[in-house]
Design an enzyme around this catalytic site. Structure first.
Site, mmCIF file in Angstrom:
data_model
loop_
_atom_site.group_PDB
_atom_site.id
_atom_site.type_symbol
_atom_site.label_atom_id
_atom_site.label_comp_id
_atom_site.label_asym_id
_atom_site.label_seq_id
_atom_site.Cartn_x
_atom_site.Cartn_y
_atom_site.Cartn_z
ATOM 1 N N SER A 148 0.848 -1.193 0.000
ATOM 2 C CA SER A 148 0.000 0.000 0.000
ATOM 3 C C SER A 148 0.879 1.236 0.000
ATOM 4 O O SER A 148 2.045 1.186 0.416
ATOM 5 C CB SER A 148 -0.881 0.005 1.259
ATOM 6 N N TYR A 159 -2.439 -0.537 10.918
ATOM 7 C CA TYR A 159 -2.557 -0.983 9.531
ATOM 8 C C TYR A 159 -1.332 -0.587 8.720
ATOM 9 O O TYR A 159 -0.773 -1.382 7.956
ATOM 10 C CB TYR A 159 -3.821 -0.422 8.877
#
Length: 240
Positions: A148, A159
């Site tokens: 990501s 995250y």
């Protein structure tokens, strides 16, 4: 769906996808099948996998229920793929999720929800690599990891840490297997409009599933001597 260039070289090859039941995983499955790949589809939702396999044609799509945090599930899925298709040429390690907008100091999710996210995003990717790389070494294949932008630019909450782990894992795997002819690509999307966002897609510019899938197929269909090691993909107007 956009036409995939140079699709002839993919005819009959086998792509193994985790997190294939929806979102980017399903979009990659559709575009890969269109390019001539046979696909092994893994996820925890058997019903969604079966529907996707029916859509793609069950002669060339194998639905396999598997949890990437469970070694026995992954080992069985790889065994079933080899039994059905006889080979494994590429792997798209895509399974993962975000546990809401969790922060370290406040708010939901609970630490138990963090545990599930960390196990899926990090351990699941590592176990997928361990289960499939021996076969990819045999076929001089291609291993994809889905990271990501949050693995390049830190954001609040754990995250982002899981995606920094994936960034490091991608380079570590590349150094281990590139000398054996295996290509490794880290895919780092920005905001994508998928069900991945448990609290709804954040406001602002977004990519769509097929945008990422086209980039994956671009890397996958390069000649064997060409390795695109990173695909950092943002919406044009995303600032972070």
């Amino acid at each position: 769906m956009s036409e995939v260039p140079n699709s002839g070289q993919a005819h009959g090859k086998v792509l193994f996808i985790t997190g294939a039941s929806s979102g980017i995983g399903a979009a990659v499955a559709r575009q890969a099948a269109s390019a001539g790949y046979r696909v092994a589809l893994t996820a925890r939702s058997q019903d969604k996998l079966q529907a996707l396999a029916s859509e793609l044609g069950e002669a060339n799509a194998l639905p396999l229920k598997a949890d990437v945090t469970e070694w026995n599930d992954l080992e069985a899925a790889v065994t079933a793929t080899l039994a059905r298709f006889g080979q494994l040429d590429a792997v798209f390690a895509n399974a993962g999720f975000t546990a809401g907008a969790g922060r370290y100091a406040s708010g939901d999710p609970t630490p138990n929800e963090w545990k599930d996210m960390i196990l899926t995003n990090v351990l699941g990717a590592a176990l997928t690599a361990r289960a499939t790389l021996p076969e990819l070494i045999r076929t001089r294949g291609h291993f994809f990891l889905v990271g990501s932008v949050a693995g390049r630019v830190s954001t609040p909450g754990p995250y982002s840490a899981t995606k920094w782990a994936i960034s490091g894992m991608g380079d570590s795997i590349r150094k281990e297997v590139s000398g054996q002819g295996v290509r490794v690509t880290l895919v780092e999307p920005g905001r994508v409009d998928t069900a991945f966002w448990v609290n709804g897609v954040p406001s602002g510019p977004v990519l769509h599933e097929d945008d990422v899938a086209r980039a994956v197929l671009y890397a996958l269909l390069q000649p064997p001597h060409v390795a695109i090691n990173e695909l950092l993909i943002r919406p044009t107007e995303q600032e972070v």
